[in-house]
Design an enzyme around this catalytic site. Structure first.
Site, PDB file in Angstrom:
ATOM      1  N   HIS A 208       0.832  -1.208   0.000  1.00  0.00           N
ATOM      2  CA  HIS A 208       0.000   0.000   0.000  1.00  0.00           C
ATOM      3  C   HIS A 208       0.867   1.259   0.000  1.00  0.00           C
ATOM      4  O   HIS A 208       0.628   2.186  -0.791  1.00  0.00           O
ATOM      5  CB  HIS A 208      -0.919  -0.028   1.232  1.00  0.00           C
ATOM      6  CG  HIS A 208      -1.729   1.206   1.415  1.00  0.00           C
ATOM      7  ND1 HIS A 208      -3.006   1.330   0.922  1.00  0.00           N
ATOM      8  CD2 HIS A 208      -1.448   2.381   2.046  1.00  0.00           C
ATOM      9  CE1 HIS A 208      -3.481   2.535   1.238  1.00  0.00           C
ATOM     10  NE2 HIS A 208      -2.545   3.195   1.916  1.00  0.00           N
ATOM     11  N   GLU A 209       1.872   1.294   0.862  1.00  0.00           N
ATOM     12  CA  GLU A 209       2.729   2.486   0.936  1.00  0.00           C
ATOM     13  C   GLU A 209       3.544   2.674  -0.344  1.00  0.00           C
ATOM     14  O   GLU A 209       3.717   3.791  -0.819  1.00  0.00           O
ATOM     15  CB  GLU A 209       3.621   2.444   2.180  1.00  0.00           C
ATOM     16  CG  GLU A 209       2.849   2.436   3.504  1.00  0.00           C
ATOM     17  CD  GLU A 209       1.860   3.583   3.681  1.00  0.00           C
ATOM     18  OE1 GLU A 209       2.127   4.707   3.225  1.00  0.00           O
ATOM     19  OE2 GLU A 209       0.798   3.355   4.296  1.00  0.00           O
TER      20      GLU A 209
ATOM     21  N   ASP B 100      -5.098   7.293  -1.384  1.00  0.00           N
ATOM     22  CA  ASP B 100      -5.973   6.422  -0.592  1.00  0.00           C
ATOM     23  C   ASP B 100      -7.365   6.428  -1.218  1.00  0.00           C
ATOM     24  O   ASP B 100      -7.844   7.465  -1.676  1.00  0.00           O
ATOM     25  CB  ASP B 100      -6.069   6.923   0.855  1.00  0.00           C
ATOM     26  CG  ASP B 100      -4.819   6.621   1.652  1.00  0.00           C
ATOM     27  OD1 ASP B 100      -4.334   5.481   1.583  1.00  0.00           O
ATOM     28  OD2 ASP B 100      -4.330   7.536   2.344  1.00  0.00           O
TER      29      ASP B 100
ATOM     30  N   HIS C  33       1.505   4.532  -2.900  1.00  0.00           N
ATOM     31  CA  HIS C  33       1.530   6.001  -2.844  1.00  0.00           C
ATOM     32  C   HIS C  33       2.721   6.558  -3.615  1.00  0.00           C
ATOM     33  O   HIS C  33       2.585   7.527  -4.369  1.00  0.00           O
ATOM     34  CB  HIS C  33       1.589   6.488  -1.395  1.00  0.00           C
ATOM     35  CG  HIS C  33       0.328   6.276  -0.634  1.00  0.00           C
ATOM     36  ND1 HIS C  33      -0.918   6.610  -1.120  1.00  0.00           N
ATOM     37  CD2 HIS C  33       0.126   5.738   0.595  1.00  0.00           C
ATOM     38  CE1 HIS C  33      -1.838   6.317  -0.220  1.00  0.00           C
ATOM     39  NE2 HIS C  33      -1.235   5.770   0.830  1.00  0.00           N
TER      40      HIS C  33
END
Length: 176
Positions: free
Chosen positions: A115-116, A125, A119
């Protein structure tokens, strides 16, 4: 002109005979390589590597690799006691933190890492609450163990790195 017609006729005859002739197309562009430094990720180094490999298995226009000696990384990864969060400086560049608070709450560590990285790769998000959406982050249940981007997320990253798309500097925080 006669040569073009003869070539076209020959190709038509070969096609009717069931033979395929491959024409050389443009060579595929090499993926953009982003180097990450996980040396400050402490106990999460393996999860950081797993998050990078997840993205490498799903996208073709960018590749995440450990930074080789003597090279400056695009991405730095740290561990701390807060919530996971990412600070981008531009598309493919920035730093992110593997926050132990989310890990202690039971969130799946490889999902947090992927997920990170998302980014850094230009994804915001999307608090959909769906486990199938990697970028839903902490809005998905704690029991969610899906660490892979869905087709739309992967396509967006491929699109981001197909061109020189600009993504402004931002802070993304994983909130509980």
């Amino acid at each position: 002109m006669l040569l073009k017609r003869l070539s076209a006729a020959l190709l038509a005859v070969l096609a009717m005979a069931g033979l395929q002739v491959a024409a050389a197309g443009p060579a595929a562009a090499a993926p953009r390589v982003l180097y990450y430094d996980a040396s400050q990720a402490q106990e999460f180094v393996a999860a950081v590597d797993q998050g990078a490999q997840i993205w490498n298995s799903r996208v073709t226009n960018v590749r995440l690799e450990r930074v080789p000696s003597g090279r400056t990384p695009n991405i730095r990864v740290y561990a701390d006691n807060g919530w996971p969060r990412t600070y981008t400086t531009s598309l493919g560049n920035g730093r992110w933190y593997m926050g132990r608070e989310a890990v202690d709450d039971g969130y799946y560590v490889p999902r947090i890492a992927a997920h990170e990285f998302g980014h850094i790769l230009g994804l915001p998000d999307r608090r959909t609450g769906l486990c199938a959406d990697l970028m839903s982050g902490s809005s998905a249940p704690v029991s969610c163990t899906n660490a892979y981007p869905n087709a739309t997320e992967a396509a967006t990253v491929n699109s981001n790195f197909r061109t020189s798309a600009a993504v402004p500097a931002r802070e993304y925080a994983w909130v509980g």
